[in-house]
Write a protein that holds these residues in place. Sequence first.
Motif, mmCIF file in Angstrom:
data_model
loop_
_atom_site.group_PDB
_atom_site.id
_atom_site.type_symbol
_atom_site.label_atom_id
_atom_site.label_comp_id
_atom_site.label_asym_id
_atom_site.label_seq_id
_atom_site.Cartn_x
_atom_site.Cartn_y
_atom_site.Cartn_z
ATOM 1 N N PRO A 165 40.590 78.655 28.668
ATOM 2 C CA PRO A 165 40.267 77.392 29.361
ATOM 3 C C PRO A 165 40.159 76.230 28.379
ATOM 4 O O PRO A 165 39.640 76.391 27.266
ATOM 5 C CB PRO A 165 38.919 77.684 30.026
ATOM 6 C CG PRO A 165 38.836 79.175 30.124
ATOM 7 C CD PRO A 165 39.565 79.694 28.923
ATOM 8 N N ALA A 166 40.628 75.056 28.787
ATOM 9 C CA ALA A 166 40.602 73.882 27.915
ATOM 10 C C ALA A 166 39.190 73.530 27.493
ATOM 11 O O ALA A 166 38.972 73.019 26.385
ATOM 12 C CB ALA A 166 41.257 72.703 28.621
ATOM 13 N N LYS A 167 38.209 73.795 28.350
ATOM 14 C CA LYS A 167 36.822 73.440 28.068
ATOM 15 C C LYS A 167 35.993 74.661 27.672
ATOM 16 O O LYS A 167 34.787 74.717 27.894
ATOM 17 C CB LYS A 167 36.193 72.738 29.261
ATOM 18 C CG LYS A 167 36.835 71.394 29.577
ATOM 19 C CD LYS A 167 36.121 70.678 30.711
ATOM 20 C CE LYS A 167 36.728 69.316 30.984
ATOM 21 N NZ LYS A 167 36.036 68.592 32.076
ATOM 22 N N LEU A 168 36.658 75.634 27.034
ATOM 23 C CA LEU A 168 35.938 76.835 26.596
ATOM 24 C C LEU A 168 34.772 76.457 25.696
ATOM 25 O O LEU A 168 33.640 76.929 25.875
ATOM 26 C CB LEU A 168 36.889 77.771 25.858
ATOM 27 C CG LEU A 168 36.265 79.081 25.382
ATOM 28 C CD1 LEU A 168 36.077 80.031 26.549
ATOM 29 C CD2 LEU A 168 37.122 79.726 24.291
ATOM 30 N N ILE A 169 35.038 75.604 24.713
ATOM 31 C CA ILE A 169 34.002 75.067 23.823
ATOM 32 C C ILE A 169 34.270 73.576 23.711
ATOM 33 O O ILE A 169 35.359 73.166 23.296
ATOM 34 C CB ILE A 169 34.023 75.725 22.436
ATOM 35 C CG1 ILE A 169 33.830 77.236 22.541
ATOM 36 C CG2 ILE A 169 32.956 75.109 21.521
ATOM 37 C CD1 ILE A 169 34.032 77.976 21.234
ATOM 38 N N THR A 170 33.294 72.775 24.059
ATOM 39 C CA THR A 170 33.466 71.321 24.071
ATOM 40 C C THR A 170 32.638 70.687 22.964
ATOM 41 O O THR A 170 31.460 71.032 22.770
ATOM 42 C CB THR A 170 33.044 70.733 25.426
ATOM 43 O OG1 THR A 170 33.820 71.340 26.465
ATOM 44 C CG2 THR A 170 33.261 69.237 25.468
ATOM 45 N N ILE A 171 33.269 69.778 22.217
ATOM 46 C CA ILE A 171 32.575 69.015 21.181
ATOM 47 C C ILE A 171 32.336 67.605 21.704
ATOM 48 O O ILE A 171 33.265 66.923 22.152
ATOM 49 C CB ILE A 171 33.403 68.939 19.886
ATOM 50 C CG1 ILE A 171 33.848 70.329 19.424
ATOM 51 C CG2 ILE A 171 32.604 68.225 18.797
ATOM 52 C CD1 ILE A 171 32.729 71.219 18.989
ATOM 53 N N SER A 172 31.103 67.152 21.661
ATOM 54 C CA SER A 172 30.768 65.787 22.081
ATOM 55 C C SER A 172 29.730 65.224 21.132
ATOM 56 O O SER A 172 29.317 65.886 20.173
ATOM 57 C CB SER A 172 30.273 65.757 23.531
ATOM 58 O OG SER A 172 29.118 66.564 23.683
ATOM 59 N N GLY A 173 29.291 63.988 21.381
ATOM 60 C CA GLY A 173 28.313 63.367 20.497
ATOM 61 C C GLY A 173 27.212 62.669 21.261
ATOM 62 O O GLY A 173 27.383 62.308 22.432
#
Length: 280
Positions: free
Chosen positions: A114-122
Motif C-alpha cells: 500500500p502507498a500509505k504503508l508507512i507515512t512520513i509527515s512533520g
Amino acid sequence: MSGALLERSVCLIFNSDTTAGAENVSADGSSFQVTLDNPIRIPHDAVDCSVGVLQANIWNTSPNISAAAANNMFTFTTSVVPAGTYNWAIPDGLYSVAGLNSYLSSQFVNIGLPAKLITISGNQSTQKSIVTFLTAADSVDFTVANSVRQVLGFNAVVIAAPSANYSFFSNNTAAFNRVNSYVISSNLVGNGIPVNSASRGIIATVPINVSPGSQINYSPQNVIWFNAPELIGSQRSNMQFALLDEDLRVAATGGNPYAFTIMIKYHVLLSTGVLPLRPN
C-alpha cells in the motif's frame, strides 16, 4: 616631493563548468581548478592588497540525504504481503518531508505494498517528524548503519506499531536543513576570512535564501574585503576552489556548476618626482 596612493584592481570570473575551462572537477562537483592564460601579478611595490567576492551564482541542490553523508538507509519490516524486511538505499537528493514521503510511497507501490504503508509527515509546532504505520506490528529499524534517522530526528531505536494507524514523533527535531549556507574556499590566499580562530583560505560565505532546487544569486551590498599581503610581488596562475557548507564539509552540487566573481584591489604610490599629480 609629495605622493598619493592610486588604486588598481583586477576582476576575475571563475566557473566550475568544464565547458567554461574548469579543470579537475571533482565527481561531486564541489571542487575544481583553473589555469590562467594571463597570471595574476600584483607588483612588489604595492602598498597593500585585498580580495573580495562581488557576486556568486550557486544552485541550492546540495543533497541532505546521500551515501556520502552516510544517512541514506531506510529499513522496515511489514506483515503485509509481500511481507518481509526491506533495506532501501534512498537516492542522493535534497529532500523535504513531503519529498521523502513521496519517494517512499512510490517504492511501496512498486513492490506491491500500500502507498500509505508507512507515512512520513512533520509537525510545524515542534519541528519534529512523524512516522505513521498503516498496520499493527510493522516496524522501522533506525539502528542500522547509515540510517536516515538523524534527518528524521530519531535516535538509534526500532519503532514498532502497537496498533493500526499508530504514529511516532521523532525524539529530536528533524534535520532536513543539512546545509544552511555555502562557503567558497581557495588556495588563492593563505588565510582569507577566518572561521572562529581557523583560517582556511575562505574567500566568501553565501547565505541560502532560496527554496530547494532554485539558484542563489548572491550580490552583497557590503562586500567582505580581507587582506591578502601574500599576493604582493607574487604570481598566481594555477588556482583551486572548493564549495563547502557552514561546517566546512564538502558541499556536493547535484551536478550543477557554480560561478563567482573575485576582485583584487591594491594601491601603488605615485610620487610627484615621477608623475605630476596635477600637471599644468
